[in-house]
Design a protein around this motif. Structure first.
Motif, PDB file in Angstrom:
ATOM      1  N   PHE A 116       0.836  -1.183   0.019  1.00  0.00           N
ATOM      2  CA  PHE A 116      -0.098   0.035   0.045  1.00  0.00           C
ATOM      3  C   PHE A 116       0.902   1.224   0.145  1.00  0.00           C
ATOM      4  CE2 PHE A 116      -2.789   3.387   1.655  1.00  0.00           C
ATOM      5  CZ  PHE A 116      -3.886   2.945   1.121  1.00  0.00           C
ATOM      6  N   ARG A 117       0.830   1.843  -1.202  1.00  0.00           N
ATOM      7  CA  ARG A 117       1.896   3.228  -1.070  1.00  0.00           C
ATOM      8  C   ARG A 117       1.235   4.294  -1.906  1.00  0.00           C
ATOM      9  NH1 ARG A 117       4.381   0.463   1.592  1.00  0.00           N
ATOM     10  NH2 ARG A 117       6.370  -0.393   1.299  1.00  0.00           N
ATOM     11  N   ASN A 118       1.522   5.390  -1.333  1.00  0.00           N
ATOM     12  CA  ASN A 118       0.586   6.765  -1.909  1.00  0.00           C
ATOM     13  C   ASN A 118      -0.710   6.408  -2.069  1.00  0.00           C
ATOM     14  OD1 ASN A 118       3.324   7.669  -2.300  1.00  0.00           O
ATOM     15  ND2 ASN A 118       3.514   6.452  -4.338  1.00  0.00           N
ATOM     16  N   GLN A 119      -1.270   6.007  -0.998  1.00  0.00           N
ATOM     17  CA  GLN A 119      -2.585   5.845  -0.854  1.00  0.00           C
ATOM     18  C   GLN A 119      -3.354   4.865  -1.836  1.00  0.00           C
ATOM     19  OE1 GLN A 119      -4.085   7.401   1.875  1.00  0.00           O
ATOM     20  NE2 GLN A 119      -2.136   8.008   2.466  1.00  0.00           N
ATOM     21  N   GLN A 120      -2.329   3.759  -2.272  1.00  0.00           N
ATOM     22  CA  GLN A 120      -3.068   2.904  -3.222  1.00  0.00           C
ATOM     23  C   GLN A 120      -2.470   1.471  -2.930  1.00  0.00           C
ATOM     24  OE1 GLN A 120      -1.634   4.201  -7.193  1.00  0.00           O
ATOM     25  NE2 GLN A 120      -3.539   5.224  -7.592  1.00  0.00           N
ATOM     26  N   LEU A 121      -3.524   0.571  -2.861  1.00  0.00           N
ATOM     27  CA  LEU A 121      -3.390  -0.539  -2.820  1.00  0.00           C
ATOM     28  C   LEU A 121      -2.758  -1.421  -4.010  1.00  0.00           C
ATOM     29  CD1 LEU A 121      -3.496  -3.476  -1.025  1.00  0.00           C
ATOM     30  CD2 LEU A 121      -5.734  -3.659  -2.150  1.00  0.00           C
ATOM     31  N   ARG A 122      -1.478  -1.978  -4.116  1.00  0.00           N
ATOM     32  CA  ARG A 122      -1.088  -2.612  -5.229  1.00  0.00           C
ATOM     33  C   ARG A 122      -1.023  -4.241  -4.977  1.00  0.00           C
ATOM     34  NH1 ARG A 122       1.572   2.406  -4.915  1.00  0.00           N
ATOM     35  NH2 ARG A 122       1.437   3.466  -6.932  1.00  0.00           N
ATOM     36  N   VAL A 123      -1.881  -5.006  -5.786  1.00  0.00           N
ATOM     37  CA  VAL A 123      -1.752  -6.300  -5.803  1.00  0.00           C
ATOM     38  C   VAL A 123      -1.414  -6.637  -7.033  1.00  0.00           C
ATOM     39  CG1 VAL A 123      -2.974  -8.568  -5.322  1.00  0.00           C
ATOM     40  CG2 VAL A 123      -3.562  -6.313  -4.158  1.00  0.00           C
ATOM     41  N   ASP A 172       5.829  -2.178   7.114  1.00  0.00           N
ATOM     42  CA  ASP A 172       5.690  -0.570   7.486  1.00  0.00           C
ATOM     43  C   ASP A 172       4.241  -0.126   6.959  1.00  0.00           C
ATOM     44  OD1 ASP A 172       6.570  -0.263   4.899  1.00  0.00           O
ATOM     45  OD2 ASP A 172       8.289   1.204   5.495  1.00  0.00           O
ATOM     46  N   ASN A 173       3.363  -0.808   6.399  1.00  0.00           N
ATOM     47  CA  ASN A 173       2.343  -0.038   6.105  1.00  0.00           C
ATOM     48  C   ASN A 173       1.432   0.387   7.330  1.00  0.00           C
ATOM     49  OD1 ASN A 173       2.447  -0.265   3.102  1.00  0.00           O
ATOM     50  ND2 ASN A 173       2.483  -2.499   3.604  1.00  0.00           N
ATOM     51  N   GLU A 202      -7.715  -4.786   8.703  1.00  0.00           N
ATOM     52  CA  GLU A 202      -8.172  -3.767   7.397  1.00  0.00           C
ATOM     53  C   GLU A 202      -7.618  -4.186   6.296  1.00  0.00           C
ATOM     54  OE1 GLU A 202      -7.998  -0.048   9.238  1.00  0.00           O
ATOM     55  OE2 GLU A 202      -9.621  -0.086  10.699  1.00  0.00           O
ATOM     56  N   PHE A 203      -6.090  -4.318   6.421  1.00  0.00           N
ATOM     57  CA  PHE A 203      -5.126  -4.639   5.353  1.00  0.00           C
ATOM     58  C   PHE A 203      -5.901  -5.676   4.677  1.00  0.00           C
ATOM     59  CE2 PHE A 203      -0.541  -3.861   3.736  1.00  0.00           C
ATOM     60  CZ  PHE A 203      -0.989  -3.772   2.740  1.00  0.00           C
TER      61      PHE A 203
END
Length: 204
Positions: free
Chosen positions: A49-56, A83-84, A90-91
């Motif tokens: 989860f980077r820059n308010q975006q989830l990346r899968v 470190d998210n 929730e994640f």
């Protein structure tokens, strides 16, 4: 007269999707300590989860889809929170929702997502037996875990307790640490709620 053959054990068909080589080796081993055999384990890609975006990674979708076709009783996807900022529950729910958008056939019964808080090393540190491993020179680092292995800086604890200039290498050392685990202490689940969630999803 032929002797009756012993009945075959009814073991659930479990597919485990894990974030890397170390988890691929260690998590099935830990589950064997609970008398549960994983029918299949696969290494998958990072979830972040980077820059308010989830990346899968698309690979995760493909692996879940392929696993569903083999009709397992349970598919369990495990990934590290690292470190998210999100809480593990929730994640994991965010990741599950994203996968449900992309993959048909997912149900609450056949698919679970578990987020380790912060990583699988935290699960390993929940069992105080790990500090009996010969890799630890400074046994007193066990005091840092106390009643909570989750949320701790697991890598720092390992480095501070190890021989050889604080060197800890995940692929090399995590399987060795796992061999010291007994998983008999009932406090383990309290020290690591994310690990307890992992066990519950597998019926333990």
């Amino acid at each position: 007269m032929k002797k009756n053959k012993p009945p075959k054990l009814n073991r659930p068909k479990i597919v485990l999707l894990v974030p890397g080589e170390s988890e691929y080796q260690v998590l099935p081993y830990i589950l064997r300590l609970f008398n549960l055999l994983v029918s299949e384990a696969r290494k998958t890609e990072a979830i972040t989860f980077r820059n308010q975006q989830l990346r899968v990674s698309p690979k995760v979708f493909r692996q879940v889809e392929a696993a569903l076709k083999r009709k397992p009783e349970k598919i369990v996807l495990v990934f590290d929170r690292e470190d998210n900022p999100q809480c593990p529950g929730e994640f994991a729910e965010m990741v599950r929702d994203r996968i449900e958008e992309q993959v048909n056939g997912i149900t609450a019964r056949n698919f679970s997502v578990i987020c380790a808080d912060h990583m699988v090393e935290n699960w390993v540190l929940a069992d105080q037996e790990v500090f009996n491993c010969k890799l630890f020179e400074k046994k007193e680092v066990a005091n840092r875990v106390k009643n909570r292995a989750d949320c701790q800086d697991a890598i720092k604890i390992l480095r501070d307790g190890f021989y050889k200039n604080n060197s800890y290498h995940k692929t090399k050392h995590l399987p060795s640490l796992a061999k010291s685990l007994k998983m008999k202490d009932p406090q383990i689940k309290k020290r690591s709620p994310s690990f307890a969630k992992f066990l519950r999803e597998l019926g333990l």
